[in-house]
Design a protein around this motif. Sequence first.
Motif, PDB file in Angstrom:
ATOM      1  N   LEU A 163       0.822  -1.200   0.000  1.00 39.42           N
ATOM      2  CA  LEU A 163       0.000   0.000   0.000  1.00 39.42           C
ATOM      3  C   LEU A 163       0.861   1.257   0.000  1.00 39.42           C
ATOM      4  O   LEU A 163       0.567   2.226  -0.716  1.00 39.42           O
ATOM      5  CB  LEU A 163      -0.924  -0.009   1.223  1.00 39.42           C
ATOM      6  CG  LEU A 163      -1.913   1.157   1.349  1.00 39.42           C
ATOM      7  CD1 LEU A 163      -2.867   1.160   0.167  1.00 39.42           C
ATOM      8  CD2 LEU A 163      -2.676   1.075   2.666  1.00 39.42           C
ATOM      9  N   GLN A 164       1.933   1.227   0.778  1.00 38.40           N
ATOM     10  CA  GLN A 164       2.828   2.374   0.819  1.00 38.40           C
ATOM     11  C   GLN A 164       3.491   2.606  -0.530  1.00 38.40           C
ATOM     12  O   GLN A 164       3.593   3.738  -1.011  1.00 38.40           O
ATOM     13  CB  GLN A 164       3.903   2.157   1.897  1.00 38.40           C
ATOM     14  CG  GLN A 164       3.393   2.235   3.311  1.00 38.40           C
ATOM     15  CD  GLN A 164       3.065   3.652   3.730  1.00 38.40           C
ATOM     16  OE1 GLN A 164       2.007   4.176   3.381  1.00 38.40           O
ATOM     17  NE2 GLN A 164       3.957   4.282   4.454  1.00 38.40           N
ATOM     18  N   THR A 165       3.943   1.513  -1.140  1.00 36.08           N
ATOM     19  CA  THR A 165       4.609   1.641  -2.444  1.00 36.08           C
ATOM     20  C   THR A 165       3.645   2.181  -3.494  1.00 36.08           C
ATOM     21  O   THR A 165       3.970   3.110  -4.248  1.00 36.08           O
ATOM     22  CB  THR A 165       5.146   0.275  -2.887  1.00 36.08           C
ATOM     23  OG1 THR A 165       6.060  -0.209  -1.900  1.00 36.08           O
ATOM     24  CG2 THR A 165       5.874   0.385  -4.224  1.00 36.08           C
ATOM     25  N   GLU A 166       2.455   1.595  -3.534  1.00 39.84           N
ATOM     26  CA  GLU A 166       1.463   2.064  -4.497  1.00 39.84           C
ATOM     27  C   GLU A 166       1.027   3.490  -4.186  1.00 39.84           C
ATOM     28  O   GLU A 166       0.779   4.293  -5.095  1.00 39.84           O
ATOM     29  CB  GLU A 166       0.255   1.124  -4.487  1.00 39.84           C
ATOM     30  CG  GLU A 166       0.567  -0.276  -5.020  1.00 39.84           C
ATOM     31  CD  GLU A 166      -0.621  -1.206  -4.902  1.00 39.84           C
ATOM     32  OE1 GLU A 166      -1.623  -0.796  -4.274  1.00 39.84           O
ATOM     33  OE2 GLU A 166      -0.554  -2.337  -5.434  1.00 39.84           O
ATOM     34  N   GLY A 167       0.938   3.805  -2.875  1.00 36.19           N
ATOM     35  CA  GLY A 167       0.528   5.155  -2.486  1.00 36.19           C
ATOM     36  C   GLY A 167       1.539   6.199  -2.908  1.00 36.19           C
ATOM     37  O   GLY A 167       1.181   7.272  -3.407  1.00 36.19           O
ATOM     38  N   ILE A 168       2.823   5.900  -2.711  1.00 39.95           N
ATOM     39  CA  ILE A 168       3.861   6.852  -3.104  1.00 39.95           C
ATOM     40  C   ILE A 168       3.878   7.035  -4.614  1.00 39.95           C
ATOM     41  O   ILE A 168       4.024   8.150  -5.127  1.00 39.95           O
ATOM     42  CB  ILE A 168       5.238   6.368  -2.591  1.00 39.95           C
ATOM     43  CG1 ILE A 168       5.284   6.467  -1.064  1.00 39.95           C
ATOM     44  CG2 ILE A 168       6.363   7.186  -3.208  1.00 39.95           C
ATOM     45  CD1 ILE A 168       6.530   5.902  -0.440  1.00 39.95           C
TER      46      ILE A 168
END
Length: 258
Positions: free
Chosen positions: A190-195
Amino acid sequence: MLTAEEENALATQLQRDNDLEAARKLVMSHLRVVVSIARGYAGYGLPQADLIQEGNIGLMKAVKRFEPDRGVRLFSFAVHWIKAEMHEFILRNWRLVRIATTKPQRKLFFNLRSMKSGFAALSDKEARQIADDLGVKPEEVREMETRMSGQDVALLADDGDDEGFAPIDWLADSHSEPTKALERRAFDQLQTEGIEHALSTLDDRSRRIIEARWLADDGGSTLHELAAEFGVSAERIRQIEAKALTKMKTALSEGMAA
């Protein structure tokens, strides 16, 4: 009890004709031998009935392999097989973890307690003497003494234990617990996709500045280096960076809420 002639005749009959009734008589006539040998292993704390049953298996193996023309009585031949089965049973069941696997370990397991002079730990001299008598190494004597003096410990706490603590509590690794690992993986994804989503909301220059300042593997570029690249002042780069970070935080918050 059978005479030597009766025993020889029954063994010959079994060997020649595979006569099961002859085998039964040979086994039944030697059950007392099994019971006598089983009594010698009473100190290991295992049920006598189980030891006798294992010894009976050894006796049946001996009867099957007995050759009457060798000139020995079945009793002498069967003792080895009876003890072998009992030894295997004791080693499998005396502790949860098998205590002796190699030949020197097995020899020590069945002789060490009777060779010790008392309950105290062996001295160096006693350990060397036992090692010489049994043809093993002194360090193997020490190791077996340690193994035999220890006790099994339950991995789980006893329901009646007031403290409610057991070795399993030391072994638990919450970091590797499946649900925790899946949560971390989902969070990282989620963090990777969010960034990546937050970066996509920036214009090319702002994205280049953020990537150069915060996502570069070589430590990142300085404000002056980026100022020279874009032909503006370092203060202007700082303003663009601050505005881009604010915009990314908003995009990340919206993504988390969704």
